[in-house]
Design an enzyme around this catalytic site. Structure first.
Site, short mmCIF file in Angstrom:
data_model
loop_
_atom_site.label_atom_id
_atom_site.label_comp_id
_atom_site.label_asym_id
_atom_site.label_seq_id
_atom_site.Cartn_x
_atom_site.Cartn_y
_atom_site.Cartn_z
CG HIS A 154 9.01 14.02 51.10
ND1 HIS A 154 7.87 13.80 50.36
CD2 HIS A 154 9.76 12.89 50.99
CE1 HIS A 154 7.93 12.59 49.82
NE2 HIS A 154 9.06 12.00 50.19
CG HIS A 157 6.06 9.83 45.81
ND1 HIS A 157 6.64 8.76 45.15
CD2 HIS A 157 5.14 9.27 46.63
CE1 HIS A 157 6.10 7.63 45.56
NE2 HIS A 157 5.18 7.92 46.48
N GLY A 161 14.92 13.66 41.56
CA GLY A 161 14.89 14.50 42.74
C GLY A 161 16.09 14.38 43.62
CG HIS A 177 13.93 5.19 42.67
ND1 HIS A 177 13.00 5.71 43.54
CD2 HIS A 177 14.92 4.69 43.45
CE1 HIS A 177 13.41 5.52 44.78
NE2 HIS A 177 14.58 4.91 44.76
CD GLU A 224 6.67 10.07 41.00
OE1 GLU A 224 7.16 9.93 39.88
OE2 GLU A 224 7.27 9.82 42.04
NE ARG A 258 16.31 24.41 62.51
CZ ARG A 258 17.07 23.33 62.57
NH1 ARG A 258 16.52 22.14 62.42
NH2 ARG A 258 18.37 23.41 62.77
CB THR A 297 12.69 5.59 48.78
OG1 THR A 297 12.45 6.32 47.57
CG2 THR A 297 13.69 4.47 48.52
#
Ligand SMILES: CC(=O)[C@@H](O)[C@H](O)COP(=O)(O)O
Ligand SMILES: NCC(=O)COP(=O)(O)O
Length: 251
Positions: free
Chosen positions: A50, A43, A225, A203, A73, A18, A110
């Site tokens: 993001h 990252h 995360g 990960h 990262e 948004r 990813t």
């Protein structure tokens, strides 16, 4: 004690769906630290799907103010894109305690593999030196391969971050290969420790696969995360962070 660094990528991913600043990434970072997290990981990716450069700047200020580790990262070779200045300029500007270099292409969904240092070692070496000269600890995202980990030491890394995706997948699939995969991670960690490298991991770690992974020899830090954010939807962010802290403590 194994440090928990909470990766805030997925909070930023929701925010970016948004206009505006909801949810507030910095406020969520503060909540994670209040709940017992030892640090924050981000990252940033060149497409800014993001984490954005402004988040890196704001979270660097938050972590510095709290005296906790900030871990940035990313791919050092990706270069600038739009207002993303490139990983190295962003890290040198914001001065996190740790920079984890990851060999991602821009197209990847990813992170899905560690460095091949036979290929990338020579061009990583001056980057690692530049970061270390600026006082930033350097960790390299690596598969559990002893020969590659020896090269990580040779190019000047301080730590490795073992890529735990295949381990996590083996746990979730109840794979017959799980024991050998974890044994390879343990051997890789032992080798890194023997070489004087610190050992991080990350990960797709979660509350199901972490109880075993936390027994990895010499494990210093995990960055988590995706699963932690999903758990936070169910239990709330404060409770989710506390659950991971407890899990890492063996409770
Ligand atoms: C290096 C690593 O394993 C994580 O940083 C992972 O790449 C998270 O990035 P995404 O949140 O973009 O999947
Ligand atoms: N370095 C791994 C990380 O930061 C978090 O990865 P994930 O838990 O989102 O898979």
């Amino acid at each position: 004690m194994i440090a928990l660094s909470v990766n805030l990528n997925k909070i930023a991913l929701i925010r970016n769906s948004r206009e505006g600043n909801f949810p507030d990434v910095v406020a969520h970072g503060r909540t994670c630290l209040d709940a017992g997290a030892d640090g924050i990981t981000v990252h940033p990716r060149p497409d800014q799907r993001h984490i954005r450069p402004g988040d890196v700047r704001d979270l660097a200020t938050l972590c510095a103010g709290r005296g906790v580790e900030f871990n940035v990262e990313g791919n050092p070779f990706a270069g600038a894109m739009g207002n993303y200045p490139g990983l190295l300029p962003l890290v040198l500007e914001t001065g996190p305690q740790q920079c984890t270099l990851v060999p991602d292409s821009n197209e990847q969904l990813t992170s899905d593999h560690g460095f091949d240092l036979n290929k990338d070692g020579a061009r990583l070496e001056p980057i690692i030196k530049q970061l270390k000269d600026a006082g930033v600890r350097v960790s390299l995202f690596m598969d559990p391969d002893k020969q590659q980990i020896s090269l990580a030491r040779d190019v000047g890394a301080d730590r490795i971050e073992l890529y735990t995706g295949p381990y996590a997948e083996a746990v979730s699939q109840q794979s017959a290969d799980l024991d050998s995969i974890f044994a390879a991670h343990c051997a890789a960690a032992e080798h890194a420790l023997f070489l004087g490298l610190g050992v991080n991991a990350g990960h797709d770690l979660n509350l199901i696969n972490l109880p075993r992974y936390r027994t990895l020899p010499g494990l210093q830090e995990v960055s988590i995360g995706h699963a932690l954010t999903v758990d936070a939807i169910n239990m709330g962010l404060t409770n989710a962070v506390a659950a991971y802290v407890n899990c890492l403590a063996g409770n």
